[in-house]
Write a protein that holds these residues in place. Sequence first.
Motif, PDB file in Angstrom:
ATOM      1  N   THR A 194      30.076  20.426  33.497  1.00 24.69           N
ATOM      2  CA  THR A 194      28.985  21.260  33.967  1.00 24.69           C
ATOM      3  C   THR A 194      28.939  22.559  33.188  1.00 24.69           C
ATOM      4  O   THR A 194      29.964  23.050  32.705  1.00 24.69           O
ATOM      5  CB  THR A 194      29.149  21.574  35.476  1.00 24.69           C
ATOM      6  OG1 THR A 194      28.027  22.357  35.914  1.00 24.69           O
ATOM      7  CG2 THR A 194      30.422  22.351  35.754  1.00 24.69           C
ATOM      8  N   THR A 195      27.738  23.090  33.065  1.00 23.84           N
ATOM      9  CA  THR A 195      27.578  24.428  32.495  1.00 23.84           C
ATOM     10  C   THR A 195      27.396  25.460  33.617  1.00 23.84           C
ATOM     11  O   THR A 195      27.321  26.653  33.355  1.00 23.84           O
ATOM     12  CB  THR A 195      26.362  24.482  31.557  1.00 23.84           C
ATOM     13  OG1 THR A 195      25.201  24.046  32.278  1.00 23.84           O
ATOM     14  CG2 THR A 195      26.575  23.569  30.353  1.00 23.84           C
ATOM     15  N   ASP A 196      27.309  24.962  34.855  1.00 25.96           N
ATOM     16  CA  ASP A 196      27.225  25.850  36.015  1.00 25.96           C
ATOM     17  C   ASP A 196      28.636  26.213  36.478  1.00 25.96           C
ATOM     18  O   ASP A 196      29.635  25.756  35.915  1.00 25.96           O
ATOM     19  CB  ASP A 196      26.461  25.162  37.149  1.00 25.96           C
ATOM     20  CG  ASP A 196      25.022  24.861  36.776  1.00 25.96           C
ATOM     21  OD1 ASP A 196      24.432  25.676  36.040  1.00 25.96           O
ATOM     22  OD2 ASP A 196      24.499  23.818  37.213  1.00 25.96           O
ATOM     23  N   LEU A 197      28.720  27.005  37.506  1.00 28.11           N
ATOM     24  CA  LEU A 197      30.026  27.329  38.063  1.00 28.11           C
ATOM     25  C   LEU A 197      30.677  26.063  38.617  1.00 28.11           C
ATOM     26  O   LEU A 197      30.047  25.306  39.366  1.00 28.11           O
ATOM     27  CB  LEU A 197      29.887  28.355  39.186  1.00 28.11           C
ATOM     28  CG  LEU A 197      29.601  29.799  38.773  1.00 28.11           C
ATOM     29  CD1 LEU A 197      29.283  30.631  40.010  1.00 28.11           C
ATOM     30  CD2 LEU A 197      30.793  30.394  38.031  1.00 28.11           C
ATOM     31  N   PRO A 198      31.928  25.798  38.265  1.00 25.13           N
ATOM     32  CA  PRO A 198      32.612  24.627  38.813  1.00 25.13           C
ATOM     33  C   PRO A 198      32.884  24.825  40.299  1.00 25.13           C
ATOM     34  O   PRO A 198      33.117  25.944  40.758  1.00 25.13           O
ATOM     35  CB  PRO A 198      33.917  24.571  38.021  1.00 25.13           C
ATOM     36  CG  PRO A 198      34.155  25.985  37.616  1.00 25.13           C
ATOM     37  CD  PRO A 198      32.792  26.583  37.368  1.00 25.13           C
ATOM     38  N   VAL A 199      32.861  23.729  41.046  1.00 19.20           N
ATOM     39  CA  VAL A 199      33.124  23.788  42.484  1.00 19.20           C
ATOM     40  C   VAL A 199      34.435  23.050  42.752  1.00 19.20           C
ATOM     41  O   VAL A 199      34.491  21.818  42.725  1.00 19.20           O
ATOM     42  CB  VAL A 199      31.973  23.162  43.302  1.00 19.20           C
ATOM     43  CG1 VAL A 199      32.286  23.239  44.790  1.00 19.20           C
ATOM     44  CG2 VAL A 199      30.652  23.871  42.991  1.00 19.20           C
ATOM     45  N   PHE A 200      35.481  23.812  42.995  1.00 17.19           N
ATOM     46  CA  PHE A 200      36.773  23.220  43.313  1.00 17.19           C
ATOM     47  C   PHE A 200      36.786  22.740  44.767  1.00 17.19           C
ATOM     48  O   PHE A 200      36.214  23.381  45.650  1.00 17.19           O
ATOM     49  CB  PHE A 200      37.895  24.232  43.094  1.00 17.19           C
ATOM     50  CG  PHE A 200      38.296  24.393  41.658  1.00 17.19           C
ATOM     51  CD1 PHE A 200      39.342  23.645  41.132  1.00 17.19           C
ATOM     52  CD2 PHE A 200      37.624  25.279  40.824  1.00 17.19           C
ATOM     53  CE1 PHE A 200      39.712  23.771  39.803  1.00 17.19           C
ATOM     54  CE2 PHE A 200      37.998  25.424  39.492  1.00 17.19           C
ATOM     55  CZ  PHE A 200      39.044  24.658  38.975  1.00 17.19           C
TER      56      PHE A 200
END
Length: 245
Positions: free
Chosen positions: A127-133
């Motif tokens: 992803t180029t968005d914020l990763p969601v852990f």
Amino acid sequence: MAAPTVQVFDSDKNVADNLCSLVIRKAKDAINSRGQFFIGVSGGSAAKFLCDGLEKAETNWSKWRIFFCDERHVPFTNPECTYSVYKNNLLSKINFPPENIYPINPDLPVEECAVDYAKKISTVFATTDLPVFDVLVLGMGPDGHTCSLFPDHPLLQETEKIVAPISDSPKPPPCRVTMTYPVINKCRCAVFASCGAGKAEILKRVLEGNEEKPLPASRVKPEQGEVIWMLDAPAAANLKNYSKM
């Protein structure tokens, strides 16, 4: 943005057991729902709790992706290296694919190391968005810091980078790589495990204080997720609002 859930247990062993149970449960849910489990881990007592408690976990390790909430910029051979703590005390004892844990590259200068680690995270998350852990297992120091985000440090104001370098850490070693609030507060679940009477005063400030400049651990507020504090009774001694487990 949900309020923190504070759970108090009668011993640090029960804190450790419940932390590991939470992680295993979140892993199962993530794997069933999305096919992979993305977790960020920390050093200190959190590392000991996880290394001691996850060895016998019934889980599909091939679906885990392990990152580091922060890391000391030291060689893997240095006893301060968090990656090596997990490698030697957990991963060497289980059937874990070595390519599924993602350490920093300490051979790079700390600024380049942070850029490289951010790219690594984005590549794995695709992803180029914020990763969601799915889960971030966080620690808290006696000054209220979490990750390598320290009181009054400029990194508390970082709004764009997901990983940042720090070369003036007030706690040695001075050079580190740390996740920042944009990614921390995007996670599905942030969990702290804090034990001991030495944490009681700072926990009162973090969880029940109303300070003009909130301490770093107070700023962990996942936008769509939850934040859970697991404490033993001595650590929770000064708190008014909690659930006795």
